[in-house]
Design an enzyme around this catalytic site. Structure first.
Site, PDB file in Angstrom:
ATOM      1  N   ARG A  14     -25.747  14.455  28.025  1.00  0.00           N
ATOM      2  CA  ARG A  14     -26.626  14.533  29.345  1.00  0.00           C
ATOM      3  C   ARG A  14     -27.974  14.805  29.125  1.00  0.00           C
ATOM      4  O   ARG A  14     -28.602  14.316  30.166  1.00  0.00           O
ATOM      5  CB  ARG A  14     -25.603  15.438  30.418  1.00  0.00           C
ATOM      6  CG  ARG A  14     -24.152  14.671  30.663  1.00  0.00           C
ATOM      7  CD  ARG A  14     -23.359  15.664  31.591  1.00  0.00           C
ATOM      8  NE  ARG A  14     -23.301  17.091  30.894  1.00  0.00           N
ATOM      9  CZ  ARG A  14     -23.228  18.095  31.697  1.00  0.00           C
ATOM     10  NH1 ARG A  14     -23.192  18.194  32.905  1.00  0.00           N
ATOM     11  NH2 ARG A  14     -22.867  19.266  30.755  1.00  0.00           N
ATOM     12  N   CYS A  33     -12.447  13.542  25.717  1.00  0.00           N
ATOM     13  CA  CYS A  33     -12.605  12.886  27.096  1.00  0.00           C
ATOM     14  C   CYS A  33     -11.658  13.448  28.174  1.00  0.00           C
ATOM     15  O   CYS A  33     -10.490  13.859  27.900  1.00  0.00           O
ATOM     16  CB  CYS A  33     -12.265  11.364  27.040  1.00  0.00           C
ATOM     17  SG  CYS A  33     -12.673  10.514  28.467  1.00  0.00           S
ATOM     18  N   ASN A  85     -21.636  21.294  21.095  1.00  0.00           N
ATOM     19  CA  ASN A  85     -22.167  20.564  22.007  1.00  0.00           C
ATOM     20  C   ASN A  85     -21.752  21.041  23.445  1.00  0.00           C
ATOM     21  O   ASN A  85     -20.958  22.137  23.683  1.00  0.00           O
ATOM     22  CB  ASN A  85     -21.198  19.178  22.003  1.00  0.00           C
ATOM     23  CG  ASN A  85     -21.421  18.296  23.070  1.00  0.00           C
ATOM     24  OD1 ASN A  85     -20.304  17.784  23.798  1.00  0.00           O
ATOM     25  ND2 ASN A  85     -22.327  17.877  23.528  1.00  0.00           N
ATOM     26  N   LYS A 125     -14.364  15.068  17.166  1.00  0.00           N
ATOM     27  CA  LYS A 125     -14.988  15.935  18.280  1.00  0.00           C
ATOM     28  C   LYS A 125     -13.846  16.049  19.341  1.00  0.00           C
ATOM     29  O   LYS A 125     -13.114  15.311  19.581  1.00  0.00           O
ATOM     30  CB  LYS A 125     -16.092  14.997  19.172  1.00  0.00           C
ATOM     31  CG  LYS A 125     -16.914  15.838  20.207  1.00  0.00           C
ATOM     32  CD  LYS A 125     -17.832  14.848  20.829  1.00  0.00           C
ATOM     33  CE  LYS A 125     -18.456  15.853  21.869  1.00  0.00           C
ATOM     34  NZ  LYS A 125     -19.267  15.007  23.222  1.00  0.00           N
ATOM     35  N   GLN A 147     -17.874   5.399  17.543  1.00  0.00           N
ATOM     36  CA  GLN A 147     -16.823   6.383  18.105  1.00  0.00           C
ATOM     37  C   GLN A 147     -15.651   5.532  18.328  1.00  0.00           C
ATOM     38  O   GLN A 147     -15.761   4.623  19.142  1.00  0.00           O
ATOM     39  CB  GLN A 147     -17.566   7.365  19.104  1.00  0.00           C
ATOM     40  CG  GLN A 147     -16.338   8.395  19.441  1.00  0.00           C
ATOM     41  CD  GLN A 147     -16.769   9.358  20.422  1.00  0.00           C
ATOM     42  OE1 GLN A 147     -16.746   8.926  21.705  1.00  0.00           O
ATOM     43  NE2 GLN A 147     -17.014  10.585  20.159  1.00  0.00           N
ATOM     44  N   ASP A 186     -24.280  21.625  27.172  1.00  0.00           N
ATOM     45  CA  ASP A 186     -25.329  22.551  28.106  1.00  0.00           C
ATOM     46  C   ASP A 186     -26.893  22.600  26.985  1.00  0.00           C
ATOM     47  O   ASP A 186     -27.638  23.498  27.065  1.00  0.00           O
ATOM     48  CB  ASP A 186     -24.947  23.884  28.386  1.00  0.00           C
ATOM     49  CG  ASP A 186     -24.051  23.827  29.490  1.00  0.00           C
ATOM     50  OD1 ASP A 186     -23.815  22.679  30.101  1.00  0.00           O
ATOM     51  OD2 ASP A 186     -23.630  24.950  29.885  1.00  0.00           O
ATOM     52  N   PRO A 215     -22.008   9.838  22.351  1.00  0.00           N
ATOM     53  CA  PRO A 215     -21.386   8.679  22.822  1.00  0.00           C
ATOM     54  C   PRO A 215     -21.274   8.970  24.381  1.00  0.00           C
ATOM     55  O   PRO A 215     -20.763   9.894  24.909  1.00  0.00           O
ATOM     56  CB  PRO A 215     -20.322   8.348  22.108  1.00  0.00           C
ATOM     57  CG  PRO A 215     -19.945   9.336  21.149  1.00  0.00           C
ATOM     58  CD  PRO A 215     -20.869  10.361  21.309  1.00  0.00           C
ATOM     59  N   MET A 216     -21.862   8.006  25.243  1.00  0.00           N
ATOM     60  CA  MET A 216     -21.800   8.259  26.651  1.00  0.00           C
ATOM     61  C   MET A 216     -21.458   6.582  27.133  1.00  0.00           C
ATOM     62  O   MET A 216     -22.206   5.823  27.036  1.00  0.00           O
ATOM     63  CB  MET A 216     -22.881   8.818  27.174  1.00  0.00           C
ATOM     64  CG  MET A 216     -23.166  10.140  26.885  1.00  0.00           C
ATOM     65  SD  MET A 216     -24.548  10.790  27.892  1.00  0.00           S
ATOM     66  CE  MET A 216     -25.990  10.502  26.519  1.00  0.00           C
TER      67      MET A 216
END
Length: 379
Positions: free
Chosen positions: A239, A110, A214, A152, A79, A216, A25-26
């Site tokens: 990303r 976050c 998660n 997460k 989420q 890179d 989620p972003m």
């Protein structure tokens, strides 16, 4: 690659996730339009934007719009962010009773200061008992309906306050269906390099449920390497797919042991960009949707020989007709540039994590942080 592909399929509750890939989620990115665009490139699990549990329970209009799913989106993954076991339980019950989603992912990762200064996000796992109560409340509410709850989190607050192994064990003991680790501390934010060895250690510690990695993953090769090096059961991609939704096509091929496709030409990228614009316009209305698309422009055009004036105009686009005119000025035959590979999205710099006063005094304190869910912006 053989070791990667010999792993059993990733299962999250009753759902098989094949390939073992989850869209992270972003905020402001993973709305129904972007998720659909990504889903058109490959299977996996696609999680909506982070939703504040209190805003959901109070039916805040913006939040209710954010939990939109496509009719063919399955499983529907939501989420939740929260700091209060009671509110989190209420939110999970509401999701179950009203059939709002098929999977609940809980965000304790976050690193944003406005979240951590109230004791939320990546600050919260430090409070072990409170963290456990929040996970338990969501699982208890969701489990009878067969809705799996995943969790997460990050490595910890900073190098002196590492929380991820405790968080993994606590989530496992309280019924989580899987855990995901972003291999950075909150202090790192998105800077530096993710520590994949922490994913290995979490996998060695949490044995009865899947562990996802998660951090890179900017290419399909990165995903295969993470699984091979850490033994994790699947990957979470954030990303790396910005301005590059075809990454999910590459991931599908990689996990199937097939050749990874060549990067798209500029002509293909323009078609993807146009499709993204249409989906956003359908979801938000043309004017608002095209305004939302602006944030994606630099990522789509990254590395391509597009002049600064044209890039500037793309950043101000306000209608589909205007977008079509701009796209017509691009040379469709330009091949995918090597400059477009590698890290993308915000990286920023590391910094001290802002916490509530006295937050680090007692990790077993059960007191719910005050005002941590005041904002009704879904995260």
């Amino acid at each position: 690659m053989t070791a990667t592909l010999s792993k059993p399929a990733l299962k999250i509750g009753p759902y098989e996730v094949d390939p073992p890939v989850v869209l992270a989620p972003m905020a402001g990115i993973t709305n129904v339009a972007f998720r659909r665009l990504c889903r058109e490139y490959g299977a996996g699990l696609y999680v909506c934007e982070m939703i504040t549990s209190r805003a959901l329970v109070e039916r805040h209009p913006t939040t209710m719009q954010m939990i939109t799913f496509d009719p063919d989106e399955h499983p529907r993954s939501m989420q939740l962010y929260g700091v209060d076991p009671a509110t989190m339980g209420q939110a999970a019950r509401m999701i179950v009773d009203e059939g709002l989603a098929d999977h609940i992912d809980m965000n304790f990762g976050c690193p944003v200061p406005k979240v951590t200064r109230k004791g939320g996000g990546s600050a919260l796992p430090y409070k072990r008992r409170l963290f456990g109560e929040i996970v338990r409340a969501a699982v208890r509410a969701a489990e009878p309906a067969g809705v799996p709850v995943t969790v997460k989190f990050r490595i910890g607050i900073d190098d002196e306050h590492i929380t991820y192994l405790d968080a993994g064990r606590i989530a496992e003991d309280n019924g989580a269906a899987a855990v995901a680790l972003h291999g950075r501390t909150a202090a790192q934010r998105y800077s530096g390099q993710a520590d994949w060895t922490a994913i290995t250690r979490l996998k060695e510690t949490v044995r009865s449920i899947p562990v996802l990695g998660n951090g890179d993953i900017f290419s399909a090769q990165d995903a295969l390497r993470m699984v091979a090096e850490t033994g994790c059961d699947g990957v979470v991609v954030g990303r790396g797919c910005l301005g590059r939704p075809w990454l999910f096509r590459d991931l599908q091929a990689a996990f199937a042991g097939e050749p990874i496709p060549e990067g798209p030409s500029l002509g293909e990228v323009t078609r993807v960009l146009r499709r993204h614009a249409e989906l956003l316009a359908d979801h938000m209305g043309e004017q608002k949707g095209l305004r939302d698309l602006r944030k994606h422009m630099a990522q789509y055009l990254r590395g391509f020989p597009v002049g600064s004036d044209l890039r500037h105009r793309f950043g101000l686009v306000s209608s589909l007709a205007e977008l079509d005119d701009l796209l017509a000025d691009l040379d469709p035959d330009v091949p995918f540039p090597s400059d477009a590979e590698g890290p993308r999205g915000r990286q920023g710099s590391a910094g001290k994590v802002v916490l509530p006063e006295g937050w680090l005094d007692d990790p077993d304190e059960l007191c719910v942080p005050t005002e941590a869910e005041i904002d009704h912006n879904g995260g």
